[in-house]
Write an enzyme that holds these catalytic residues in place. Structure first.
Site, mmCIF file in Angstrom:
data_model
loop_
_atom_site.group_PDB
_atom_site.id
_atom_site.type_symbol
_atom_site.label_atom_id
_atom_site.label_comp_id
_atom_site.label_asym_id
_atom_site.label_seq_id
_atom_site.Cartn_x
_atom_site.Cartn_y
_atom_site.Cartn_z
ATOM 1 N N LYS A 287 0.853 -1.184 0.000
ATOM 2 C CA LYS A 287 0.000 0.000 0.000
ATOM 3 C C LYS A 287 0.889 1.233 0.000
ATOM 4 C CE LYS A 287 -3.574 2.421 2.555
ATOM 5 N NZ LYS A 287 -4.593 2.364 3.601
ATOM 6 N N LYS B 50 -2.259 -1.431 -3.784
ATOM 7 C CA LYS B 50 -3.107 -0.236 -3.701
ATOM 8 C C LYS B 50 -2.271 1.017 -3.749
ATOM 9 C CE LYS B 50 -6.190 2.006 -0.491
ATOM 10 N NZ LYS B 50 -6.678 2.064 0.850
HETATM 11 C C1 PBG Z 1 -7.202 3.625 5.576
HETATM 12 C C2 PBG Z 1 -7.632 3.370 4.196
HETATM 13 C C3 PBG Z 1 -7.492 4.271 3.158
HETATM 14 C C4 PBG Z 1 -8.097 3.710 2.060
HETATM 15 C C5 PBG Z 1 -8.591 2.462 2.437
HETATM 16 N N1 PBG Z 1 -8.285 2.255 3.780
HETATM 17 C C6 PBG Z 1 -6.922 5.642 3.119
HETATM 18 C C7 PBG Z 1 -5.597 5.913 3.637
HETATM 19 O O1 PBG Z 1 -4.751 5.046 3.777
HETATM 20 O O2 PBG Z 1 -5.372 7.079 3.933
HETATM 21 C C8 PBG Z 1 -8.175 4.400 0.730
HETATM 22 C C9 PBG Z 1 -9.209 3.933 -0.201
HETATM 23 C C10 PBG Z 1 -9.473 4.837 -1.346
HETATM 24 O O3 PBG Z 1 -8.849 5.890 -1.563
HETATM 25 O O4 PBG Z 1 -10.385 4.473 -2.091
HETATM 26 N N2 PBG Z 1 -6.531 2.722 6.276
#
Ligand code: PBG
Length: 354
Positions: free
Chosen positions: A225, A279
């Site tokens: 991520k 992601k």
């Molecule tokens: C938080 C989380 C995020 C997303 C999913 N879980 C945002 C972040 O890490 O700040 C993002 C999902 C998206 O942008 O569609 N743990």
């Protein structure tokens, strides 16, 4: 390791190994005998030689749950997406299941009054997340429920972990993530999806769930991520954007890296992840391909909020045909090697596929 040129395997170009088989005088290039356009003349042949297909079973729908009854709220940065109270959400998810969507990913919108420095609402067994899981399990028992494990919807500072002296502390965070995962499993979650990027959390959560008897609860790890600007609309949607102090670069990955993604994925698999995720999606198709090739694990891509918003706003501005761009984008994930795609457009796409 050298790989044979695929064209030489087809006999089109002479590789060193095959050069002796090419009859003298035969042109090295295939044209005019070989015309790749022949396989593109009509719809049926294009479909017959298509390498990849998108199906509804590939789509996971992320949704935003809200407290209250009969409440819906637009999300300005995500046209067409709403935060919904459990009753309305349940209806929408029934429709999604009827269209063939296999699983949803739940994200709770926590009221400011419940946000604290330590995010303790995250492991309250009666929090919105758990109540949503219970309601969905009762009303739509055959849909898979994936739940997010991370503190950001619950912390006053908007970070995914515990903040001490300006630092996100790893091990203390893992201790509370275990508790968060357990209340979700107790409420009936099928898949726990840790999105926090703390080190060691997959193994710790796996042991904790197993010890409590939840050996069949699956873990989909947000393994690679990235610290991405494409999460902007999501933070809006769950109401963590205003709160967020600083950035998430000390725990989410540097967009410059992909070898590191392989190391992250390897660790999570070793710690017990059943499925891994990359992601964001679209700007990281190369990472999806590398992860799939290297590990051959069920590999998912998150087509994140910013990617969804880009398409919607571009279409609103008349720049592109939304439906066509959407289906092309989703297919690209399959081509990159993804087994499934988390997308806010899952239901729209499912309708088109039906
Ligand atoms: C938080 C989380 C995020 C997303 C999913 N879980 C945002 C972040 O890490 O700040 C993002 C999902 C998206 O942008 O569609 N743990």
């Amino acid at each position: 390791m050298t790989r044979p040129n695929p064209l030489s395997l087809m006999g089109i170009l002479p590789s060193e190994a095959r050069a002796h088989e090419i009859p003298a005088g035969r042109p090295l290039e295939g044209y005019p005998r070989i015309r790749p356009r022949r396989n593109r003349t009509d719809g049926w042949i294009r479909e017959m030689v298509a390498e990849h297909h998108l199906s509804t079973a590939d789509l996971i729908w992320p949704v935003f749950a809200l407290d209250g009854d009969n409440v819906r709220e637009e999300i300005k940065s995500m046209p067409g997406i709403e935060r919904l109270s459990i009753d309305l959400l349940t209806e929408k998810i029934k429709e999604a299941a009827d269209l063939g969507i296999l699983a949803v990913a739940l994200f709770p919108v926590t009221p400011l009054s419940l946000k604290t420095d330590d995010g303790r609402e995250a492991w309250n067994p009666d929090n919105l997340m758990c109540r949503t899981i219970e309601a969905l399990k009762a009303a739509v028992p055959h849909i898979g429920i994936i739940t997010d494990v991370a503190l950001d919807p619950y912390t006053s500072h908007g970070h995914d972990g515990l903040l001490e002296d300006g630092h996100i502390v790893n091990d203390a965070t893992v201790e509370v993530l275990k508790k968060q995962a357990l209340v979700q499993a107790e409420a009936g979650a099928d898949v726990i999806a840790p999105s926090d990027m703390m080190d060691g959390r997959i193994g710790a959560i796996r042991d904790y769930l197993d010890h409590a008897g939840y050996t069949d609860v699956k873990i989909m790890s947000y393994a690679a991520k990235y610290a991405s600007a494409f999460y902007g609309p999501f933070r809006d949607a769950v109401g963590s954007s205003g709160a967020l102090k600083g950035d998430k670069k000390t725990y989410q990955m540097n967009p410059a890296n992909s070898d590191e993604a392989l190391r992250e994925v390897a660790l999570d698999i070793a710690e017990g992840a059943d499925m891994v995720m990359v992601k964001p999606g679209m700007p990281y198709l190369d990472v999806i391909r590398r992860v799939k090739d290297e590990f051959r694990m069920p590999t998912f891509a998150y087509n994140v909020s910013g990617e969804y918003a880009m398409l919607k706003f571009a279409a609103q501005a008349g720049c592109l045909d939304y439906d066509k761009a959407l289906m092309e984008m989703l297919l690209a994930f399959k081509r990159a090697g993804a087994d499934g795609i988390l997308s806010y457009a899952a239901v729209e796409a499912a309708r088109k596929l039906a």
